[in-house]
Design a protein around this motif. Structure first.
Motif, PDB file in Angstrom:
ATOM      1  N   VAL B  96       0.821  -1.223   0.000  1.00 41.36           N
ATOM      2  CA  VAL B  96       0.000   0.000   0.000  1.00 41.36           C
ATOM      3  C   VAL B  96       0.853   1.271   0.000  1.00 41.36           C
ATOM      4  CG1 VAL B  96      -2.046  -1.087   0.990  1.00 41.36           C
ATOM      5  CG2 VAL B  96      -0.374  -0.044   2.521  1.00 41.36           C
ATOM      6  N   HIS B  97       2.071   1.188   0.523  1.00 39.47           N
ATOM      7  CA  HIS B  97       2.953   2.362   0.462  1.00 39.47           C
ATOM      8  C   HIS B  97       3.427   2.619  -0.964  1.00 39.47           C
ATOM      9  CE1 HIS B  97       4.067   1.965   5.022  1.00 39.47           C
ATOM     10  NE2 HIS B  97       2.923   2.592   4.825  1.00 39.47           N
ATOM     11  N   GLU B  98       3.690   1.542  -1.698  1.00 38.61           N
ATOM     12  CA  GLU B  98       4.185   1.663  -3.078  1.00 38.61           C
ATOM     13  C   GLU B  98       3.075   1.986  -4.072  1.00 38.61           C
ATOM     14  OE1 GLU B  98       7.581   0.982  -4.546  1.00 38.61           O
ATOM     15  OE2 GLU B  98       7.813   1.806  -2.536  1.00 38.61           O
ATOM     16  N   HIS B  99       1.866   1.505  -3.776  1.00 39.80           N
ATOM     17  CA  HIS B  99       0.768   1.654  -4.738  1.00 39.80           C
ATOM     18  C   HIS B  99      -0.419   2.356  -4.080  1.00 39.80           C
ATOM     19  CE1 HIS B  99       3.018  -1.127  -7.284  1.00 39.80           C
ATOM     20  NE2 HIS B  99       3.118  -1.921  -6.232  1.00 39.80           N
ATOM     21  N   PRO B 100      -0.491   3.672  -4.198  1.00 40.06           N
ATOM     22  CA  PRO B 100      -1.577   4.434  -3.564  1.00 40.06           C
ATOM     23  C   PRO B 100      -2.962   3.926  -3.966  1.00 40.06           C
ATOM     24  CG  PRO B 100       0.077   5.885  -4.539  1.00 40.06           C
ATOM     25  CD  PRO B 100       0.446   4.509  -4.935  1.00 40.06           C
ATOM     26  N   GLN B 101      -3.060   3.387  -5.179  1.00 36.47           N
ATOM     27  CA  GLN B 101      -4.352   2.868  -5.642  1.00 36.47           C
ATOM     28  C   GLN B 101      -4.804   1.681  -4.793  1.00 36.47           C
ATOM     29  OE1 GLN B 101      -6.402   4.299  -7.632  1.00 36.47           O
ATOM     30  NE2 GLN B 101      -7.871   2.597  -7.415  1.00 36.47           N
ATOM     31  N   ARG B 102      -3.835   0.839  -4.440  1.00 30.54           N
ATOM     32  CA  ARG B 102      -4.160  -0.317  -3.601  1.00 30.54           C
ATOM     33  C   ARG B 102      -4.602   0.146  -2.212  1.00 30.54           C
ATOM     34  NH1 ARG B 102      -2.321  -5.438  -4.970  1.00 30.54           N
ATOM     35  NH2 ARG B 102      -4.139  -6.028  -3.762  1.00 30.54           N
ATOM     36  N   LEU B 103      -3.961   1.199  -1.711  1.00 31.90           N
ATOM     37  CA  LEU B 103      -4.359   1.735  -0.405  1.00 31.90           C
ATOM     38  C   LEU B 103      -5.804   2.223  -0.459  1.00 31.90           C
ATOM     39  CD1 LEU B 103      -3.722   2.576   2.517  1.00 31.90           C
ATOM     40  CD2 LEU B 103      -2.844   4.739   1.648  1.00 31.90           C
ATOM     41  N   LYS B 104      -6.135   2.903  -1.544  1.00 29.92           N
ATOM     42  CA  LYS B 104      -7.522   3.392  -1.697  1.00 29.92           C
ATOM     43  C   LYS B 104      -8.515   2.239  -1.703  1.00 29.92           C
ATOM     44  CE  LYS B 104      -6.925   7.743  -4.072  1.00 29.92           C
ATOM     45  NZ  LYS B 104      -6.591   8.171  -5.432  1.00 29.92           N
ATOM     46  N   GLU B 105      -8.174   1.188  -2.449  1.00 31.59           N
ATOM     47  CA  GLU B 105      -9.055   0.006  -2.502  1.00 31.59           C
ATOM     48  C   GLU B 105      -9.264  -0.567  -1.105  1.00 31.59           C
ATOM     49  OE1 GLU B 105      -7.194  -1.304  -6.805  1.00 31.59           O
ATOM     50  OE2 GLU B 105      -7.237  -2.818  -5.210  1.00 31.59           O
ATOM     51  N   VAL B 106      -8.153  -0.699  -0.380  1.00 31.37           N
ATOM     52  CA  VAL B 106      -8.220  -1.279   0.968  1.00 31.37           C
ATOM     53  C   VAL B 106      -9.033  -0.371   1.898  1.00 31.37           C
ATOM     54  CG1 VAL B 106      -6.838  -1.801   3.005  1.00 31.37           C
ATOM     55  CG2 VAL B 106      -6.138  -2.673   0.792  1.00 31.37           C
ATOM     56  N   GLN B 107      -8.803   0.930   1.783  1.00 28.56           N
ATOM     57  CA  GLN B 107      -9.539   1.877   2.630  1.00 28.56           C
ATOM     58  C   GLN B 107     -11.045   1.764   2.371  1.00 28.56           C
ATOM     59  OE1 GLN B 107      -7.398   5.380   1.423  1.00 28.56           O
ATOM     60  NE2 GLN B 107      -6.345   5.558   3.404  1.00 28.56           N
ATOM     61  N   HIS B 108     -11.390   1.567   1.117  1.00 28.47           N
ATOM     62  CA  HIS B 108     -12.795   1.426   0.747  1.00 28.47           C
ATOM     63  C   HIS B 108     -13.406   0.177   1.395  1.00 28.47           C
ATOM     64  CE1 HIS B 108     -16.330   2.017  -1.710  1.00 28.47           C
ATOM     65  NE2 HIS B 108     -16.298   0.732  -2.004  1.00 28.47           N
ATOM     66  N   ILE B 109     -12.676  -0.941   1.282  1.00 27.25           N
ATOM     67  CA  ILE B 109     -13.164  -2.213   1.841  1.00 27.25           C
ATOM     68  C   ILE B 109     -13.286  -2.109   3.373  1.00 27.25           C
ATOM     69  CG2 ILE B 109     -12.609  -4.666   2.166  1.00 27.25           C
ATOM     70  CD1 ILE B 109     -11.060  -4.434  -0.553  1.00 27.25           C
ATOM     71  N   LEU B 110     -12.250  -1.539   4.003  1.00 24.56           N
ATOM     72  CA  LEU B 110     -12.282  -1.426   5.465  1.00 24.56           C
ATOM     73  C   LEU B 110     -13.336  -0.416   5.928  1.00 24.56           C
ATOM     74  CD1 LEU B 110      -8.484  -1.581   6.428  1.00 24.56           C
ATOM     75  CD2 LEU B 110     -10.166  -3.412   6.515  1.00 24.56           C
ATOM     76  N   GLY B 111     -13.594   0.567   5.084  1.00 20.50           N
ATOM     77  CA  GLY B 111     -14.637   1.544   5.385  1.00 20.50           C
ATOM     78  C   GLY B 111     -15.988   0.869   5.573  1.00 20.50           C
ATOM     79  N   ASP B 112     -16.207  -0.194   4.788  1.00 13.91           N
ATOM     80  CA  ASP B 112     -17.474  -0.933   4.882  1.00 13.91           C
ATOM     81  C   ASP B 112     -17.658  -1.606   6.241  1.00 13.91           C
ATOM     82  OD1 ASP B 112     -18.142  -0.197   2.361  1.00 13.91           O
ATOM     83  OD2 ASP B 112     -17.623  -2.103   1.402  1.00 13.91           O
ATOM     84  N   ILE B 113     -16.573  -1.854   6.958  1.00 15.27           N
ATOM     85  CA  ILE B 113     -16.735  -2.424   8.303  1.00 15.27           C
ATOM     86  C   ILE B 113     -16.392  -1.373   9.361  1.00 15.27           C
ATOM     87  CG2 ILE B 113     -16.428  -4.843   7.627  1.00 15.27           C
ATOM     88  CD1 ILE B 113     -13.526  -4.636   8.673  1.00 15.27           C
ATOM     89  N   GLY B 114     -16.408  -0.114   8.945  1.00 13.83           N
ATOM     90  CA  GLY B 114     -16.261   0.982   9.904  1.00 13.83           C
ATOM     91  C   GLY B 114     -14.858   1.207  10.423  1.00 13.83           C
ATOM     92  N   LEU B 115     -13.859   0.816   9.622  1.00 10.54           N
ATOM     93  CA  LEU B 115     -12.473   1.006  10.069  1.00 10.54           C
ATOM     94  C   LEU B 115     -11.750   2.039   9.207  1.00 10.54           C
ATOM     95  CD1 LEU B 115     -10.887  -2.473  10.930  1.00 10.54           C
ATOM     96  CD2 LEU B 115     -11.129  -0.510  12.460  1.00 10.54           C
TER      97      LEU B 115
END
Lengths: 177, 298
Positions: B96-115
């Protein structure tokens, strides 16, 4: 020169025969497959290669050619991910990561060992690849630790949420190898 | 002692659910070094870098990021006593540090469980924080020197590699764990193929048991041939591999040929710090460690 001059001719795939998905997946991971000069440092450094038929150099060649047989063979699953090849590649190719990419493609196509699928299913159900059992609960108690560790084992409602939301590839899809 | 450090203690699977004696030794020894551990409540499997990352890398990244996000929420760095978990967290942070797009994807998924997740937390191995304290400091704390004890040190792969993503001095032959072992008064012996993998990783132990056990057997033979009193590890999966492989081989050959004690670093250190064997879970091994205790306690 005809290929019969060589005892093990390389099978050259014509356009259309190549599995472009393999080449694309590796490229997406930043793996420049054409940078591999087939030196064999990976094979020479490979722990599993001492015990099994895994020849990492050949896996890399097949992948570079888009030869889909690389996904169907169990060879890629013999890697213990020790990262020797990754650390020693003179072209700084992330060889172990490339094997992980190939395994992802293989899994998505259903080529996955039944024991591995079982682990994924256990993870989806319990939140752990190796879940707690009665015997260990007793050992924990004898050690003066809480019988149930403060992990997902203690939070069942969180477990369901995790399996529903975080699994990007469902554990039960595909055929078993 | 220097000021107290505080970490989110990530247990993983094998440690709490198969070898809680190792967990116990970490929980009693680290506070003696001024390290406080806070439970990472509701943590899942790291998830396993071999099987799960191979099955679905995006699932692996999402689950790993959830664990890191829980530590982030607690405002602490994560610390683990398993090389596999350590590898997962180091690699997941790198992705996620190397690929900001992957961080965004992960943030989106974790957002769904309120994290919330910013990938700002760091992941460390318990050996890393013990080595930061340093062998010299450890020597000062030793009250029961383990003089004469011959230890075959096994680092394990994911503690060291990929080396570009690890904090250690760049070398094919690291010595930091040997230094920590020798700080207890024990001797770290030379043995063949010391840096060889235990044979458990990458899902091989799950799908190809004969090969996996045979690799472990060679490591064990090498340690035994070098007259080791014990093989030492810093990874719950390597620990599982060396203990269960011996049980299994003995069963197969029908004799108790393999009885090399398998010891986790904080158990060894705990003995040197004067703790009792039972406090360190040394009474809960599959392969008896009595031969080591007899040598140490006399």
């Amino acid at each position: 020169m005809s290929s019969s001059s060589f005892p093990n001719p390389v099978r050259v795939l014509r356009r259309g025969e190549r599995d472009e998905e393999i080449i694309k997946a590796l490229k997406n991971e930043g793996f420049d497959i054409n940078a591999c000069m087939q030196c064999g440092t990976c094979t020479a450094s490979c722990l599993s290669g001492r015990w099994t038929a895994l020849t990492v150099r050949k896996v890399m060649r097949k992948a570079a050619l888009g030869d889909s047989s690389v996904l169907e063979s169990s060879d890629i699953w013999m890697c213990t991910t020790c990262y020797n090849c990754y650390d020693r590649c003179p072209r700084d190719l992330k060889v172990t990561d490339a094997i992980i990419v190939l395994r992802n493609l293989a899994s998505a196509r259903g080529f996955i060992h039944k024991n591995h699928r079982k682990v994924v299913q256990i993870l989806a159900k319990t939140g752990h690849a190796v879940p707690i059992n009665d015997k260990i609960q007793q050992v924990r108690k004898e050690l003066g630790l809480p019988k149930i560790p403060p992990t997902l084992a203690k939070y069942p409602e969180e477990r369901e949420l995790l399996a529903k939301t975080l699994f990007q590839l469902a554990p039960e899809e595909g055929d078993e190898q | 002692m220097t000021e107290t450090q505080r970490y989110s203690f990530f247990l993983g699977c094998v440690m709490p659910n198969r070898f809680p004696n190792l967990e116990k030794s970490i929980r009693v020894v680290l506070p003696k070094l001024g390290i406080e551990l806070e439970d990472l409540k509701g943590a899942s499997c790291c998830p396993a870098p071999g099987v799960i990352r191979s099955f679905s890398e995006p699932t692996w990244l999402a689950l790993a990021s959830r664990n890191l996000a829980l530590a982030e929420k607690a405002g602490l760095d994560i610390v683990t006593g398993c090389n596999g978990c350590y590898g997962t967290f180091k690699e997941a942070l790198h992705v996620v540090h190397e690929h900001p797009q992957r961080l965004k994807e992960v943030q989106h998924i974790l957002g769904d469980i309120g994290l919330n997740y910013e990938a700002k937390t760091d992941a460390k191995h318990i050996i890393e924080i013990i080595f930061e304290i340093g062998p010299e400091k450890i020597k000062e704390l030793v009250v029961r020197p383990l003089t004469g004890l011959k230890i075959a040190v096994h680092y394990g792969c994911h503690l060291l590699k990929p080396s570009v993503l690890r904090p250690w001095k760049k070398t094919q032959r690291p010595t930091f764990l040997d230094e920590l072992v020798e700080a207890t008064g024990a001797t770290s012996i030379r043995y063949k193929d010391k840096f060889l993998c235990c044979g458990a990783g990458g899902g091989v132990r799950g799908s190809n048991v004969p090969v996996s056990i045979d690799i472990a057997r060679e490591k064990l033979d090498n340690a035994i041939n070098a007259q080791a009193d014990a093989i030492l590890n810093v990874c719950s999966f390597c620990h599982l591999q060396y203990e269960t492989a011996q049980v299994q081989i003995n069963k197969e050959i029908g004799e108790m040929k393999y009885r090399l004690p398998v010891i986790y670093y904080t158990q060894l250190l705990g003995l040197a710090l004067g703790l009792e064997p039972d406090e360190l879970g040394l009474n809960k091994h599959l392969i008896s460690v009595d031969s080591v205790l007899n040598k140490v306690l006399g």
